[in-house]
Design an enzyme around this catalytic site. Structure first.
Site, mmCIF file in Angstrom:
data_model
loop_
_atom_site.group_PDB
_atom_site.id
_atom_site.type_symbol
_atom_site.label_atom_id
_atom_site.label_comp_id
_atom_site.label_asym_id
_atom_site.label_seq_id
_atom_site.Cartn_x
_atom_site.Cartn_y
_atom_site.Cartn_z
ATOM 1 N N LYS A 118 93.466 45.483 46.652
ATOM 2 C CA LYS A 118 92.950 44.218 46.123
ATOM 3 C C LYS A 118 92.592 44.367 44.647
ATOM 4 C CE LYS A 118 90.797 42.883 50.533
ATOM 5 N NZ LYS A 118 91.853 42.225 51.263
ATOM 6 N N GLU A 202 82.144 41.481 44.903
ATOM 7 C CA GLU A 202 82.551 40.110 44.579
ATOM 8 C C GLU A 202 81.365 39.195 44.808
ATOM 9 O OE1 GLU A 202 85.847 38.506 46.872
ATOM 10 O OE2 GLU A 202 87.287 39.524 45.593
ATOM 11 N N HIS A 237 85.695 36.992 59.775
ATOM 12 C CA HIS A 237 86.572 36.880 58.600
ATOM 13 C C HIS A 237 88.041 36.873 58.989
ATOM 14 C CE1 HIS A 237 83.073 37.383 56.157
ATOM 15 N NE2 HIS A 237 82.850 38.603 56.604
ATOM 16 N N ARG A 294 103.990 40.127 53.293
ATOM 17 C CA ARG A 294 104.683 40.151 54.588
ATOM 18 C C ARG A 294 104.700 38.744 55.149
ATOM 19 N NH1 ARG A 294 100.081 39.259 57.727
ATOM 20 N NH2 ARG A 294 98.208 40.142 56.801
#
Ligand code: ADP
Ligand code: ADP
Ligand code: MG
Length: 501
Positions: A118, A202, A237, A294
């Protein structure tokens, strides 16, 4: 152009079947791989050839890159489709396949590697002026420094594993006092789950919606987007209900997010099908989250509203064909919804509920699509993701897609295990969902008391049906001496016998 004649699908369950169906329509031979737990699986029966690659544990079967590659060579396979999960985002595997002169149906190992982190992904797209969630640019390891940064960003914050996926490796930290402990836990979790302890911070967006954009890129530099999917109904999540289009995107916002997604794809010279994920806040500001390199679980909703078969597009791209359409040729038709039918108990924190599908009857009819990998009497193996099926409905508008979803949920008969079907119905009937005013906090906010599910008529009906079925079975036995629907004495199922005829 490099015509593909034989594809090995390095996956199992519904996605393996789904890929093979499109391959067969294209006149391409299919090879299944399976573990010892999946001998009877539908993907094994559907394939032209099938090879057992090891014992049940994923690490001993579906993740054994060397064995899978050997199988490809031995059977003269010229392309590998990785599906999702397992080796699909493993750059090393993609490289091994390519080095053997076999086509990997997916992006380059470089793109997989870059977007698999990420942090690296955020760095790679920085030059494109794409909005990001405020946070650290690199991995953080010093607790004191991290604490300072977190305070500057402002609590609550999220500690995230750079290599994370599947909703795992994330910790919300509410205040500075909890920080140190949560960071230690995050690092150790990331290390054990992903083999990489890099974490970053974050800002925790309070009530975001999860909106993602499907992209397709060919080997000639053309990249288009296929609009959005909204996946805000999540537990842990991870997505449970998805739809396309989103109830809240304006054509302008759609075009802008689409443009950003295409830029993200450009940043890694993307080829094939991929997904760029964003969070959208209450003021409709969007932020780049990550790219999944993907086919995504929820890709069928995009297929329904665009009329494109994403697996066929993947295969054509892998053969070197240019996209047969441009952005201007694409349009949204109608509305599609997907419910992931998991073997989980929604009344008990969505805990996996593994067992045998004693009754399994799929819904049918106009606008209903079921992608699954099971049939009645089969067991849901404990070794893999507990998803039984994806129930997809398609209607002329959102309202009709919701009505069809409720009808299809009621028609779906599953006994033997708890599933997310009743939860799906709860969502479809909920005012917040129907009005389009919901976000990733839906479950937290509206599903505090799961006992509401127990009152739904479908459960009562199921129980009544079970009692009646038992009574009927008793009678049938008394009169004929056989049990209806029992497996034939040979142990070969009806399905298989029909195929062997
Ligand atoms: P999608 O992004 O397609 O909605 P999910 O998050 O539901 O995908 O994950 C799809 C599958 O891949 C699931 O079986 C999930 O457990 C698995 N998965 C995704 N990312 C990872 C990862 N980094 N490590 C392990 N499993 C993963
Ligand atoms: P994964 O790789 O596990 O899919 P993502 O970064 O895509 O991880 O995040 C998965 C989900 O976690 C999002 O859909 C969202 O619900 C939640 N999430 C991730 N980042 C944030 C954030 N900064 N603020 C609030 N929620 C977040
Ligand atoms: Mg994600």
């Amino acid at each position: 152009m490099k015509k593909i004649n034989k594809i090995l699908v390095a996956n199992r369950g519904e996605i393996a079947l789904r890929v093979m169906r499109s391959a067969r329509e294209m006149g391409i031979k299919t090879v299944a791989i399976y573990s010892e737990a999946d001998r009877q699986a539908l993907h094994v029966r559907f394939a032209d050839e099938a090879v057992c690659v090891g014992p049940p544990a994923s690490s001993a079967s579906y993740l054994r890159a060397e064995v899978i590659l050997e199988t490809c060579k031995r059977l003269g396979v010229d392309a590998v489709h990785p599906g999702y999960g397992f080796l699909s985002e493993n750059a090393g595997f993609a490289q091994m396949v390519e080095d053997a002169g076999i086509t990997f149906i997916g992006p380059s190992p470089y793109a997989i590697e870059l977007m698999g982190s990420k942090l690296a992904a955020k760095a790679a797209v920085a030059q494109y002026n794409i909005p990001m969630v405020p946070g650290t640019e690199g991995a953080i390891s010093d607790v004191e420094e991290a604490k300072n940064i977190a305070s500057q960003i402002g609590f609550p914050i999220l500690i995230k594993a750079s290599a994370g996926g599947g909703g795992k490796g994330m910790r919300v930290v509410e205040n500075v006092a909890e920080f140190e402990e949560q960071m230690k836990l995050a690092v150790s979790e990331a290390t054990s789950a992903f083999g990489d302890g890099s974490v970053f911070i974050e800002k925790y967006i309070g009530s975001p919606r999860h909106i993602e954009i499907q992209v397709l890129g060919d080997t000639h530099g053309n990249i288009v987007h296929l609009f959005e999917r909204e996946c805000s109904i999540q537990r842990r999540h991870q997505k449970v209900v998805e739809e396309a289009p989103s109830a809240v995107l304006t054509p302008e916002l759609r075009a802008e997010m689409g443009r950003c997604a295409v830029d993200v794809a450009k940043a890694c010279q993307y080829k094939g099908a991929g997904t760029v994920e964003f969070l959208l806040d209450e003021n409709l500001n969007f932020y780049f989250l990550e790219m999944n390199t993907r086919l995504q679980v929820e890709h069928p909703v995009t297929e329904q509203i665009t009329g494109l078969d994403l697996v066929k597009e993947q295969i054509k791209i892998a053969q070197g064909e240019p996209l047969s359409f441009s952005q201007e040729d694409l349009a949204i038709y109608g509305h599609a919804l997907e419910l992931r039918v998991y073997a989980e108990d929604p009344a008990n924190n969505f805990l996996p509920d593994i067992g045998t599908l004693t009754t399994y009857k799929r819904p049918q009819g106009l606008g209903v699509r079921v992608d699954d990998g099971f049939e009645e009497g089969m067991e849901i193996p404990i070794y893999y993701d507990p998803m039984i099926a994806k129930l997809v409905t398609f209607g002329k508008d959102r309202q009709e897609a919701i009505e069809k979803m409720i009808r299809a949920i009621d028609e779906y008969q599953i006994t033997g295990i708890e599933t997310t079907l009743p939860f799906g119905k709860f969502v479809m009937e909920h005012e917040a969902f129907r009005s389009g005013k919901f976000d990733t906090k839906f479950i937290e906010r509206y599903f505090k008391d799961p006992s509401v599910l127990k009152a739904t008529p479908s459960q009562e009906e199921e129980e009544l049906a079970a009692v009646l079925a038992a009574l009927f079975a008793g009678q049938a036995k008394a009169t004929t001496g056989t049990t209806p629907n029992a497996a034939p004495a040979s142990g070969v199922s009806e399905w298989r016998r029909n195929r062997l005829k």
